[in-house]
Design a protein around this motif. Structure first.
Motif, PDB file in Angstrom:
ATOM      1  N   UNK A   1      21.480 -26.035  19.351  1.00 19.06           N
ATOM      2  CA  UNK A   1      20.572 -25.529  20.377  1.00 19.06           C
ATOM      3  C   UNK A   1      19.502 -24.603  19.830  1.00 19.06           C
ATOM      4  N   UNK A   2      19.598 -24.191  18.568  1.00 18.45           N
ATOM      5  CA  UNK A   2      18.593 -23.308  17.968  1.00 18.45           C
ATOM      6  C   UNK A   2      17.614 -24.126  17.128  1.00 18.45           C
ATOM      7  N   UNK A   3      16.446 -23.541  16.880  1.00 18.00           N
ATOM      8  CA  UNK A   3      15.403 -24.271  16.162  1.00 18.00           C
ATOM      9  C   UNK A   3      14.557 -23.333  15.324  1.00 18.00           C
ATOM     10  N   UNK A   4      13.743 -23.918  14.452  1.00 19.21           N
ATOM     11  CA  UNK A   4      12.791 -23.171  13.639  1.00 19.21           C
ATOM     12  C   UNK A   4      11.643 -24.103  13.284  1.00 19.21           C
ATOM     13  N   UNK A   5      10.593 -23.534  12.713  1.00 16.74           N
ATOM     14  CA  UNK A   5       9.466 -24.350  12.256  1.00 16.74           C
ATOM     15  C   UNK A   5       9.209 -24.058  10.781  1.00 16.74           C
ATOM     16  N   UNK A   6       8.509 -24.994  10.159  1.00 22.50           N
ATOM     17  CA  UNK A   6       8.163 -24.873   8.743  1.00 22.50           C
ATOM     18  C   UNK A   6       6.687 -25.203   8.584  1.00 22.50           C
ATOM     19  N   UNK A   7       5.958 -24.372   7.822  1.00 22.47           N
ATOM     20  CA  UNK A   7       4.527 -24.623   7.643  1.00 22.47           C
ATOM     21  C   UNK A   7       4.270 -25.806   6.709  1.00 22.47           C
ATOM     22  N   UNK A   8       3.065 -26.353   6.748  1.00 26.79           N
ATOM     23  CA  UNK A   8       2.719 -27.454   5.851  1.00 26.79           C
ATOM     24  C   UNK A   8       2.970 -27.073   4.386  1.00 26.79           C
ATOM     25  N   UNK A   9       3.514 -28.024   3.632  1.00 29.97           N
ATOM     26  CA  UNK A   9       3.767 -27.821   2.215  1.00 29.97           C
ATOM     27  C   UNK A   9       4.938 -26.908   1.898  1.00 29.97           C
ATOM     28  N   UNK A  10       5.794 -26.637   2.877  1.00 30.42           N
ATOM     29  CA  UNK A  10       6.900 -25.696   2.686  1.00 30.42           C
ATOM     30  C   UNK A  10       7.868 -26.166   1.601  1.00 30.42           C
ATOM     31  N   UNK A  11       8.449 -25.181   0.916  1.00 25.04           N
ATOM     32  CA  UNK A  11       9.522 -25.436  -0.032  1.00 25.04           C
ATOM     33  C   UNK A  11      10.826 -25.110   0.677  1.00 25.04           C
ATOM     34  N   UNK A  12      11.742 -26.056   0.654  1.00 19.85           N
ATOM     35  CA  UNK A  12      13.011 -25.913   1.373  1.00 19.85           C
ATOM     36  C   UNK A  12      14.125 -25.838   0.326  1.00 19.85           C
ATOM     37  N   UNK A  13      14.505 -24.611  -0.063  1.00 21.44           N
ATOM     38  CA  UNK A  13      15.493 -24.465  -1.138  1.00 21.44           C
ATOM     39  C   UNK A  13      16.925 -24.623  -0.643  1.00 21.44           C
ATOM     40  N   UNK A  14      17.179 -24.333   0.642  1.00 17.04           N
ATOM     41  CA  UNK A  14      18.517 -24.504   1.213  1.00 17.04           C
ATOM     42  C   UNK A  14      18.412 -25.231   2.551  1.00 17.04           C
ATOM     43  N   UNK A  15      19.198 -26.277   2.708  1.00 18.04           N
ATOM     44  CA  UNK A  15      19.381 -26.961   3.989  1.00 18.04           C
ATOM     45  C   UNK A  15      20.746 -27.608   3.907  1.00 18.04           C
TER      46      UNK A  15
END
Length: 138
Positions: free
Chosen positions: A95-109
């Protein structure tokens, strides 16, 4: 006669994965295309949604998103830990959410639980010609 429907389903699934670009996978996570549509009032932009399912303890490899991709992520079930760019790691629950900007680096998912699966929906607003939605960080 049952071969034809199976072959057709396989070809359609392959075409969907090919048309939605590539994704950074970790051991055991499952990425499924959910939706893809050009945005009629934003020429050159598309809306692409993918479901990311993490089995217990699984996660995505560190990756970078397309330079044009604005991303909205929504946790459908379970709990997902995420760290974007230089920010802090954060645990998001169903039920929770977030956003990521263009070109984001995602080190943990990753799935926080070692016993229950987790699923998120990632929605990309991206240049229509950007087919590489995620690129593993080497």
């Amino acid at each position: 006669m049952i071969i034809r429907p199976i072959l057709t389903a396989f070809c359609v699934t392959s075409a969907i994965f090919t048309s939605t670009g590539s994704y950074a996978h970790g051991p055991g996570d499952i990425v499924r295309p959910n939706f893809e549509q050009a945005i009629p009032n934003l020429p050159g932009k598309s809306l692409i949604a993918v479901e990311v399912e993490y089995p217990p303890g699984a996660g995505s490899l560190p990756h970078r998103h397309a330079k044009s991709a604005f991303i909205y992520a929504y946790v459908v079930s379970g709990s997902v830990e995420s760290k974007v760019n230089g920010g802090d790691a954060h645990i998001y629950r169903a039920g929770e959410s977030w956003s990521e900007p263009p070109g984001a680096t995602h080190s943990i998912s990753r799935n926080v639980s070692k016993t229950k699966p987790a699923k998120l929906l990632a929605v990309f607003v991206v240049d229509s010609n950007d087919k590489e939605l995620t690129t593993p960080i080497k």
